[in-house]
Write an enzyme that holds these catalytic residues in place. Structure first.
Site, PDB file in Angstrom:
ATOM      1  CB  SER A   1      -5.364   2.471  -4.008  1.00  0.00           C
ATOM      2  OG  SER A   1      -5.421   3.467  -3.417  1.00  0.00           O
ATOM      3  CD  GLU A   2      -5.480   3.937   1.071  1.00  0.00           C
ATOM      4  OE1 GLU A   2      -4.870   3.843   0.574  1.00  0.00           O
ATOM      5  OE2 GLU A   2      -5.231   5.530   2.018  1.00  0.00           O
ATOM      6  CG  ASN A   3      -9.483   4.043  -3.568  1.00  0.00           C
ATOM      7  OD1 ASN A   3      -8.393   3.684  -4.084  1.00  0.00           O
ATOM      8  ND2 ASN A   3     -10.182   4.525  -5.249  1.00  0.00           N
TER       9      ASN A   3
ATOM     10  CB  SER B   1      -9.962  -1.581   0.897  1.00  0.00           C
ATOM     11  OG  SER B   1      -9.250  -1.324   0.886  1.00  0.00           O
TER      12      SER B   1
ATOM     13  CG  ASN C   1      -1.459   1.268   1.402  1.00  0.00           C
ATOM     14  OD1 ASN C   1      -1.336   2.001   2.083  1.00  0.00           O
ATOM     15  ND2 ASN C   1      -3.194   0.549   1.095  1.00  0.00           N
TER      16      ASN C   1
END
Lengths: 218, 232
Positions: A45-47, A87, A22
């Protein structure tokens, strides 16, 4: 002294074959450009995407495919999309191997501050608190000193914390530092930068053992 | 088939009143229910508490509600893109609850899943933990976070059918999926509203049981916040 691209290059060497990684906003985003191409790495990607690729070609950008920095991106073969709760689930359950993020301050006990300057800057923590609380391996990319020339490598953070005792390694324009149970250990120095220079730019005590090698950037 | 279709955004948003708590999906400007936001502006409902990961930009997304001072309290994880937001917050006009993004998502998911609270390590030892119960599990400290309670959840999907089944596209799934069913009433605005039987049941992301009202958005601007491209 390293530029931002060179900090990213040095951090890219920490990315190993088989890692899910990440990347935070800023210098960490640049790391993707310098990871060896002969190893298998997936960027999360945390989205809600795994298998992020490069920016799209002009005219091919899709408003529905962005990274956590809200930038338009592409996906690579094998990529997947998922929701935000899912996520952070994979982050909390430690399926993400390495987190690289920026910081305003790091302390010798591994504390990190990067989300708030009381009364001045309040943008929010985004996903940083979740990431630092759960990641096993956290590398911070940051400038060693602020614009006023004051050290950001401290005995104790002065800004509101993002996480406690979590940072493992710090790469700055001057040095690579490891956080040990006894505090910051100087591992490498930037090309042409002396150990004395690093000591002078660091508020925290540094553990210095033997000769300190220069960073290999390329 | 239980039909969830309503014919307009006005009908979909019926019952939203001053002082209510509303969840809105989206990450940045990606996947925001833009038709519903425009209708909230038109309805002029006030003193809202909005749960949304971000607060839009000055002239789009929730920024439009902020401009008209319709929001009393914002619950978000990141609000850096909105100057008007920052001004209202620093001057004390707007109440703000900043919440770690994963915690925010899970507080929605917990509401969706009927779980009153959960423990997470995020925020332990920081000001986020103030006033919250903390507990050690497996040698690590965690804080207790409670599920959100919202009057309405407004989500945006790519495709939906009249039964309320939803399919999202790309990273627009974000908070839209965990918010579906997390409010007392869930409203879904979709780009394509199809008759039942058009969607493959294997590909449904959110089953219609979580959605009470579904409508086709009239227009989607889908503004891009950071257009980053490379040369061919």
């Amino acid at each position: 002294m390293l530029g931002k691209e060179e900090i990213a290059k040095r951090i890219a060497k920490e990315v190993k074959d088989g890692y899910y990684v990440n990347l935070g906003i800023g210098i960490p985003t640049l790391v993707a450009n310098y990871v060896r191409t002969d190893i298998a790495v997936e960027f999360q990607s945390e989205n809600g995407v795994l298998g992020m690729g490069p920016f799209p070609f002009d005219g091919e950008e899709d408003a529905d495919v962005i990274n956590a920095g809200k930038q338009t991106i592409t996906t690579l073969p094998g990529a997947s999309f998922f929701d935000s709760a899912f996520s952070f689930g994979m982050i909390r359950s430690k399926h993400v191997d390495l987190t690289i993020l920026g910081a305003m301050e790091v302390a010798e006990n591994g504390d990190i501050a990067n989300w708030k300057i009381p009364g001045k800057m309040v943008k929010g923590m985004g996903g940083a608190m979740d990431l630092v609380a759960s990641a096993e391996n956290i590398i911070v990319a940051m400038m060693h000193v602020n614009k006023a020339g004051e050290s950001k490598i401290l005995k104790k953070c002065t800004l509101p914390l993002t996480g406690v005792g979590c940072v493992k390694k710090v790469v700055t324009e001057l040095a690579v530092l490891e956080i040990t149970s006894k505090g910051f250990k100087l591992l490498e120095r930037a090309p042409g930068v002396s150990v004395e220079h690093i000591i002078a730019a660091t508020e925290a005590q540094l553990i210095i053992e033997g000769e300190i090698p220069e960073m290999a950037i390329d | 088939m239980i039909n969830k279709k309503v014919n307009s955004v006005t009908e979909a948003l019926q019952g939203i009143e001053d002082g209510q708590t509303i969840m809105l999906g989206g990450f940045g400007l990606c996947g925001i229910p833009e038709n519903s936001i425009a209708e909230l502006v038109k309805k002029d409902v006030r003193n809202l508490t909005c749960i949304s990961n971000n607060a839009g930009v000055d002239d789009f997304g929730l920024g439009l509600l902020l401009q008209k001072r319709q929001i009393k309290k914002m619950i978000s994880s990141y609000v850096g893109e909105n100057a008007e937001f920052e001004r209202q917050m620093l001057s004390g006009e707007l109440e703000v609850e900043l919440t770690p993004q994963g915690t925010l998502a899970e507080k929605c998911r917990a509401a969706q899943a009927g779980i009153p609270a959960f423990f997470t390590p995020a925020g332990y030892g920081t000001e986020v933990a103030e006033g919250k119960e903390s507990r050690e599990f497996n040698g690590k400290m965690h804080i207790m976070e409670e599920a959100y309670k919202a009057d309405f959840a407004i989500v945006k999907a790519w495709k939906g059918d009249e039964a309320g089944n939803l399919i999202f596209k790309g990273t627009a799934r974000n908070f839209n999926a965990p918010m579906a069913g997390a409010g007392r009433i869930t409203i879904a605005e979709v780009e394509e509203l199809l008759p039942v039987g058009s969607l493959d049941p294997n590909e449904i992301h959110i089953p219609g049981i979580l959605v009470q009202r579904i409508f086709k958005g009239e227009k989607f601007e889908k503004r891009i916040e950071q257009r980053t491209v490379r040369k061919k």
